[in-house]
Design a protein around this motif. Structure first.
Motif, short mmCIF file in Angstrom:
data_model
loop_
_atom_site.label_atom_id
_atom_site.label_comp_id
_atom_site.label_asym_id
_atom_site.label_seq_id
_atom_site.Cartn_x
_atom_site.Cartn_y
_atom_site.Cartn_z
N ALA A 10 -9.70 -8.08 9.56
CA ALA A 10 -10.76 -7.20 10.05
C ALA A 10 -10.89 -5.93 9.20
CB ALA A 10 -10.51 -6.82 11.51
N VAL A 11 -9.78 -5.46 8.65
CA VAL A 11 -9.78 -4.27 7.78
C VAL A 11 -9.33 -4.70 6.40
CG1 VAL A 11 -8.73 -2.01 7.37
CG2 VAL A 11 -9.31 -2.71 9.69
N ARG A 12 -10.09 -4.27 5.38
CA ARG A 12 -9.80 -4.64 4.00
C ARG A 12 -9.41 -3.37 3.25
NH1 ARG A 12 -12.57 -2.69 0.86
NH2 ARG A 12 -14.33 -2.52 2.25
N PRO A 13 -8.09 -3.12 3.12
CA PRO A 13 -7.67 -1.89 2.41
C PRO A 13 -8.06 -1.92 0.93
CG PRO A 13 -5.84 -2.88 3.63
CD PRO A 13 -6.96 -3.87 3.63
N THR A 14 -8.34 -0.75 0.41
CA THR A 14 -8.61 -0.61 -1.02
C THR A 14 -7.35 -0.99 -1.80
OG1 THR A 14 -10.16 1.18 -0.57
CG2 THR A 14 -9.28 1.06 -2.81
N THR A 15 -7.50 -1.81 -2.83
CA THR A 15 -6.34 -2.22 -3.62
C THR A 15 -5.80 -1.03 -4.40
OG1 THR A 15 -7.64 -2.83 -5.57
CG2 THR A 15 -7.30 -4.56 -3.91
N ASP A 16 -4.52 -1.11 -4.76
CA ASP A 16 -3.91 -0.03 -5.54
C ASP A 16 -4.64 0.21 -6.85
OD1 ASP A 16 -2.02 0.60 -3.64
OD2 ASP A 16 -0.35 -0.35 -4.67
N MET A 17 -5.10 -0.87 -7.51
CA MET A 17 -5.80 -0.72 -8.79
C MET A 17 -7.09 0.09 -8.62
SD MET A 17 -7.54 -3.58 -11.29
CE MET A 17 -8.87 -3.93 -10.17
N GLY A 74 -10.39 2.96 8.25
CA GLY A 74 -9.52 1.79 8.14
C GLY A 74 -8.06 2.14 8.34
N THR A 75 -7.29 2.15 7.27
CA THR A 75 -5.87 2.51 7.32
C THR A 75 -5.64 4.00 7.11
OG1 THR A 75 -5.55 2.20 4.95
CG2 THR A 75 -5.21 0.26 6.36
N GLY A 76 -6.67 4.69 6.60
CA GLY A 76 -6.55 6.11 6.31
C GLY A 76 -5.99 6.40 4.93
N GLN A 77 -5.75 5.36 4.14
CA GLN A 77 -5.06 5.58 2.87
C GLN A 77 -5.83 6.48 1.90
OE1 GLN A 77 -4.48 2.56 -0.06
NE2 GLN A 77 -6.14 1.28 0.72
N LEU A 78 -7.16 6.45 1.89
CA LEU A 78 -7.90 7.29 0.94
C LEU A 78 -7.81 8.76 1.33
CD1 LEU A 78 -11.06 5.05 0.36
CD2 LEU A 78 -8.94 5.16 -0.99
N GLY A 79 -8.00 9.06 2.60
CA GLY A 79 -7.87 10.44 3.05
C GLY A 79 -6.45 10.96 2.94
N ILE A 80 -5.48 10.11 3.22
CA ILE A 80 -4.07 10.50 3.08
C ILE A 80 -3.76 10.82 1.63
CG2 ILE A 80 -1.69 9.60 3.19
CD1 ILE A 80 -2.56 8.23 5.87
N MET A 82 0.85 -1.16 0.00
CA MET A 82 0.00 0.00 0.00
C MET A 82 0.90 1.23 0.00
SD MET A 82 -3.28 0.06 2.57
CE MET A 82 -2.29 0.59 3.91
N ARG A 83 0.63 2.14 -0.95
CA ARG A 83 1.48 3.31 -1.08
C ARG A 83 0.64 4.51 -1.48
NH1 ARG A 83 1.76 4.28 -6.44
NH2 ARG A 83 1.12 2.58 -7.75
N VAL A 84 1.19 5.70 -1.27
CA VAL A 84 0.54 6.93 -1.72
C VAL A 84 0.90 7.09 -3.19
CG1 VAL A 84 0.36 9.43 -1.40
CG2 VAL A 84 0.71 7.93 0.58
N ALA A 120 3.19 13.29 -0.69
CA ALA A 120 3.65 12.06 -0.03
C ALA A 120 3.84 10.91 -1.03
CB ALA A 120 2.68 11.66 1.07
N ARG A 121 3.98 11.25 -2.27
CA ARG A 121 4.09 10.23 -3.34
C ARG A 121 5.13 9.16 -3.00
NH1 ARG A 121 6.08 11.01 -9.57
NH2 ARG A 121 5.63 8.87 -10.16
N GLY A 122 4.71 7.91 -3.18
CA GLY A 122 5.60 6.78 -3.00
C GLY A 122 5.74 6.30 -1.56
N ARG A 123 5.22 7.04 -0.60
CA ARG A 123 5.34 6.61 0.80
C ARG A 123 4.57 5.32 1.01
NH1 ARG A 123 6.29 11.47 3.87
NH2 ARG A 123 8.31 12.11 3.05
N ARG A 124 5.20 4.38 1.64
CA ARG A 124 4.55 3.11 1.99
C ARG A 124 3.76 3.32 3.28
NH1 ARG A 124 4.48 -0.36 -1.65
NH2 ARG A 124 6.28 -0.56 -2.99
N LEU A 125 2.54 2.81 3.27
CA LEU A 125 1.68 2.92 4.44
C LEU A 125 1.63 1.58 5.18
CD1 LEU A 125 -1.27 4.90 2.83
CD2 LEU A 125 0.68 5.81 4.12
#
Length: 178
Positions: free
Chosen positions: A20-27, A51-57, A1-3, A8-13
């Motif tokens: 229990a938490v299903r992160p959105t896939t990169d695709m 969840g992981t916060g990846q969409l808002g981040i 999972m990355r930005v 924050a481009r390329g940062r790994r999350l």
């Protein structure tokens, strides 16, 4: 999972342990942000069921003015905070019932909804968003669900603007007309 892009481009999350938490896939995330890429900068964003916060981040990385992250899970809230720190970002993060939060949320320009798939939380959130009217005119709601799930039409001034499937996932976009 990355930005994907932005400050924050390329940062790994950090990713969750277990299922229990299903992160959105990169695709799917890339497809989502291709759809809304011109509707992020300077906007106030709500990442409900964070969840992981990846969409808002991703939104913050692309120039969103503010993002509020909400999840009822203490583990998810801890993960969101850790991922924000990894990206040198700060934001409001609340551990609370997501549906109840909507009644006191304030107004947003972009709302991201990615609840657990096998729940009625998506429909409940859409109903409360419409009834409480927390989306600014011209605002957008992006919903992620199973491909088989057909989401309801919303009464004017809301309208379903787009539906697309990516593998097992469906993205549904609603807009609020001016």
């Amino acid at each position: 999972m990355r930005v994907i892009t932005g400050a924050a481009r390329g940062r790994r999350l950090l990713e969750p342990q277990g299922m229990a938490v299903r992160p959105t896939t990169d695709m799917v995330k890339e497809a989502m942000f291709n759809i809304i890429q011109f509707d992020i900068e300077g906007r106030r964003v709500l990442d409900l069921f964070a969840g992981t916060g990846q969409l808002g981040i991703e939104c913050l990385s692309r120039g969103a003015r503010e993002c509020v992250f909400v999840d009822e899970s203490a583990r998810s809230v801890k993960l969101v905070r850790a991922n924000l720190e990894r990206c040198n970002m700060s934001a409001r993060v609340e551990q609370t019932d997501s549906i109840a939060f909507l009644s006191r949320a304030g107004k947003f320009d972009l709302i991201l909804l990615d609840p657990p798939y096998d729940s009625n939380l998506l429909e409940n959130a859409l109903e409360v968003i419409r009834n409480v009217d927390i989306l600014n005119d011209g605002g957008i709601i992006v919903c992620e669900s199973r491909k088989e799930k057909i989401l309801p039409e919303l009464a004017a001034p809301y309208r379903r603007a787009l539906e697309r499937s990516y593998g097992k996932v469906r993205l549904t976009v609603y807009k609020k007309d001016n």
